[in-house]
Design a protein around this motif. Structure first.
Motif, short mmCIF file in Angstrom:
data_model
loop_
_atom_site.label_atom_id
_atom_site.label_comp_id
_atom_site.label_asym_id
_atom_site.label_seq_id
_atom_site.Cartn_x
_atom_site.Cartn_y
_atom_site.Cartn_z
N SER A 185 53.55 43.81 33.19
CA SER A 185 53.05 42.60 32.53
C SER A 185 53.60 42.50 31.11
CB SER A 185 51.52 42.61 32.50
OG SER A 185 51.03 43.78 31.84
N HIS A 186 53.72 41.27 30.64
CA HIS A 186 54.20 41.05 29.27
C HIS A 186 53.24 40.19 28.47
CE1 HIS A 186 55.52 36.73 29.44
NE2 HIS A 186 55.32 36.98 30.71
N ASP A 187 52.36 39.45 29.17
CA ASP A 187 51.42 38.57 28.48
C ASP A 187 50.16 38.43 29.32
OD1 ASP A 187 50.49 36.87 26.49
OD2 ASP A 187 51.38 35.08 27.38
N ALA A 188 49.69 39.55 29.85
CA ALA A 188 48.50 39.55 30.69
C ALA A 188 47.71 40.82 30.41
CB ALA A 188 48.87 39.48 32.17
N ASP A 189 46.43 40.79 30.71
CA ASP A 189 45.56 41.95 30.52
C ASP A 189 45.61 42.81 31.78
OD1 ASP A 189 43.60 43.78 29.90
OD2 ASP A 189 41.93 42.38 30.24
N PRO A 190 46.18 44.02 31.70
CA PRO A 190 46.24 44.88 32.90
C PRO A 190 44.88 45.13 33.52
CG PRO A 190 47.67 45.74 31.18
CD PRO A 190 46.87 44.64 30.55
N ALA A 191 43.82 45.21 32.69
CA ALA A 191 42.48 45.43 33.23
C ALA A 191 42.04 44.25 34.08
CB ALA A 191 41.48 45.67 32.09
N GLY A 192 42.42 43.04 33.67
CA GLY A 192 42.08 41.86 34.47
C GLY A 192 42.80 41.85 35.81
N ILE A 193 44.06 42.30 35.81
CA ILE A 193 44.82 42.39 37.06
C ILE A 193 44.18 43.41 37.99
CG2 ILE A 193 47.05 43.03 38.06
CD1 ILE A 193 48.34 42.04 35.43
N GLN A 194 43.82 44.55 37.45
CA GLN A 194 43.16 45.59 38.25
C GLN A 194 41.86 45.06 38.84
OE1 GLN A 194 43.92 49.07 38.68
NE2 GLN A 194 45.91 48.92 37.69
N ALA A 195 41.08 44.33 38.04
CA ALA A 195 39.80 43.80 38.52
C ALA A 195 40.00 42.77 39.62
CB ALA A 195 39.03 43.19 37.35
N ALA A 196 41.02 41.91 39.47
CA ALA A 196 41.28 40.89 40.49
C ALA A 196 41.67 41.52 41.82
CB ALA A 196 42.38 39.94 40.00
N LEU A 197 42.50 42.55 41.77
CA LEU A 197 42.91 43.23 43.00
C LEU A 197 41.74 44.00 43.62
CD1 LEU A 197 46.47 44.52 41.99
CD2 LEU A 197 45.90 42.60 43.51
N ALA A 198 40.95 44.67 42.78
CA ALA A 198 39.81 45.41 43.30
C ALA A 198 38.81 44.49 43.98
CB ALA A 198 39.13 46.18 42.16
N ALA A 199 38.63 43.28 43.45
CA ALA A 199 37.69 42.32 44.03
C ALA A 199 38.18 41.80 45.38
CB ALA A 199 37.47 41.16 43.07
N ALA A 200 39.48 41.95 45.66
CA ALA A 200 40.04 41.48 46.93
C ALA A 200 39.92 42.51 48.04
CB ALA A 200 41.50 41.09 46.74
N LEU A 201 39.51 43.73 47.71
CA LEU A 201 39.33 44.76 48.73
C LEU A 201 38.08 44.48 49.56
CD1 LEU A 201 40.04 47.89 46.48
CD2 LEU A 201 41.58 46.94 48.21
N LEU A 202 38.00 45.07 50.75
CA LEU A 202 36.80 44.93 51.56
C LEU A 202 35.60 45.55 50.86
CD1 LEU A 202 37.79 45.63 55.29
CD2 LEU A 202 38.01 43.53 53.94
N THR A 203 34.47 44.91 51.00
CA THR A 203 33.23 45.48 50.48
C THR A 203 32.77 46.61 51.40
OG1 THR A 203 31.84 43.96 51.75
CG2 THR A 203 32.60 43.22 49.56
#
Length: 410
Positions: free
Chosen positions: A347-365
């Motif tokens: 990333s160059h202009d994004a929050d890596p923590a936000g990317i991690q959170a978005a991907l984690a939320a896409a996993l199965l519950t």
């Protein structure tokens, strides 16, 4: 008798590539430069230029089908075959059209047969040189203009963005040459990206270009035109993992599958403020399939890359590369085997923590995971086997990485 050396030269910055050619010819007068201009390929014509010593000739080729594979098969590879004959030049520079990514061309050099043998049996593929205009490259690598909108050669059914070309050219390089001008901040940000995108590549400036451009003294870990295995390590070389000029490399790993609908919703997190995403994923609806995910700027591709070893039999295990078997054994899960999510994001202009959170939320519950594979197969799957954003079926196939891997376009 030694084989002639083959250097592959590419880049979006045409004045820069021409300046590098001039330097190479000054270092070695016995070098032939072969270039195929694809500006008219949609009309079935390709303009070939061959320079060797005082010889400089253009030829217009009429192709039966105006496509890249025809250009490679019908003229580019046969031309290299002829140049490699006894009495030919000591070195050959294959100067690619700005619209081309070197990985697909190098794959053809290594695997497409001419007279029952690949060209690399006749020439010594030394590696790839990519020219970078630091004043514009980062904008190119993070934008969403298509190749056609930029005015580059439009290959049939070509839906790539300029970002995908710019990133692919830089990522596959053995030597990166700064050929344009930029202020100190732009140059620092560009170098921070390149250091993480192509950590094993040598970076230099046109003003200081020396015999190293002949690719004779690359370090032992140099790529030298060899494509990566999609099942191999995602971090090539030793890229820095710290943040520099807002640029950061982060890794997302998980052992449970993605819900396809939620992953589709999370895709924007892999595009906004991101230079490059690449990795292996698995969807709950397709438990056997390894999917390869790859983004650059505003373009993203997802495609099938074989099957997980856990989904195969003993023969599939025996046929796998020994490094893949070793990696699978080290991380084997009692339920999922070698299935996992492994994604690298630059990333160059994004929050890596936000990317991690978005991907984690896409996993199965936990509840979805407990429901089992029969229930997973009923989940809505917006990807299909062909997909674009916006969701219209594409006109054709765009290859990236291994040309035998089919890709969905986003």
């Amino acid at each position: 008798m030694s084989r002639p050396e083959l250097l592959v030269l590419c880049g979006l910055h045409a004045p820069g590539t021409e300046a590098v050619i001039t330097r190479i010819r000054a270092l070695d007068p016995d070098v032939a430069v072969l270039h195929h201009d694809l500006r008219d390929i949609g009309s079935g014509r390709v303009h070939r230029r061959l320079r060797h010593g005082d010889h400089d000739a253009w030829t217009v080729l009429e192709l039966a089908h105006g496509c890249l594979s025809c250009t490679l098969r019908e003229d580019l590879l046969p031309q290299l075959h002829r140049l490699s004959e006894p009495g030919g030049p000591r070195r050959i520079v294959l100067h690619l059209d700005p619209a081309l990514e070197p990985e697909q061309v190098c794959w053809s050099l290594l695997h497409v047969l001419v007279d029952d043998a690949p060209i690399t049996d006749r020439v010594d593929l030394r590696g790839v040189i990519t020219c970078i205009d630091a004043g514009s490259w980062l904008d190119d690598a993070t934008g969403d203009l298509t190749v056609g909108e930029r005015g580059l050669a439009e290959l049939p059914d070509d839906e790539r963005t300029v970002a995908q070309v710019a990133v692919g050219q830089a990522e596959f390089a053995d030597v990166l040459v700064h050929t344009g001008t930029a202020d100190a901040w732009q140059l620092a940000r560009t170098d921070a990206v390149l250091e993480r995108l192509a950590p094993s590549a040598t970076r230099t400036f046109l003003s200081g270009l020396d015999a190293g451009v002949l690719l004779a003294d690359l370090p032992p870990g140099a790529r030298r035109g060899r494509p990566d295995d999609v099942h191999g390590p995602l971090l090539r070389g030793q890229p820095p993992l710290d943040r520099d000029c807002g640029v950061q490399l982060s890794v997302f790993s998980a052992r449970r599958p993605f819900h396809p609908e939620r992953l589709h919703e999370a895709i924007d997190a892999l595009l906004d403020g991101v230079v490059r995403t690449r990795g292996r994923i698995w969807l709950a609806t397709r438990p056997a399939a390894v999917l390869w995910l790859e983004s650059a700027g505003g373009g993203l591709r997802i495609g099938e890359a074989g099957e997980w070893l856990a989904a195969g039999d003993a023969a599939a295990w025996a046929a796998a590369d020994h490094e893949r078997r070793a990696l699978a054994s080290l991380g084997w899960h009692p339920r999922f085997g070698d299935r996992s999510q492994d994604v690298v994001v630059l990333s160059h202009d994004a929050d890596p923590a936000g990317i991690q959170a978005a991907l984690a939320a896409a996993l199965l519950t936990d509840a979805e995971l407990a429901a089992g594979e029969a229930a997973w197969r009923t989940f809505p799957d917006p990807f299909g086997w062909w997909h674009t954003d916006p969701c219209d079926p594409p006109a054709g196939v765009t290859a990236a990485g291994n040309p035998d891997t089919e890709h969905e376009e986003h």
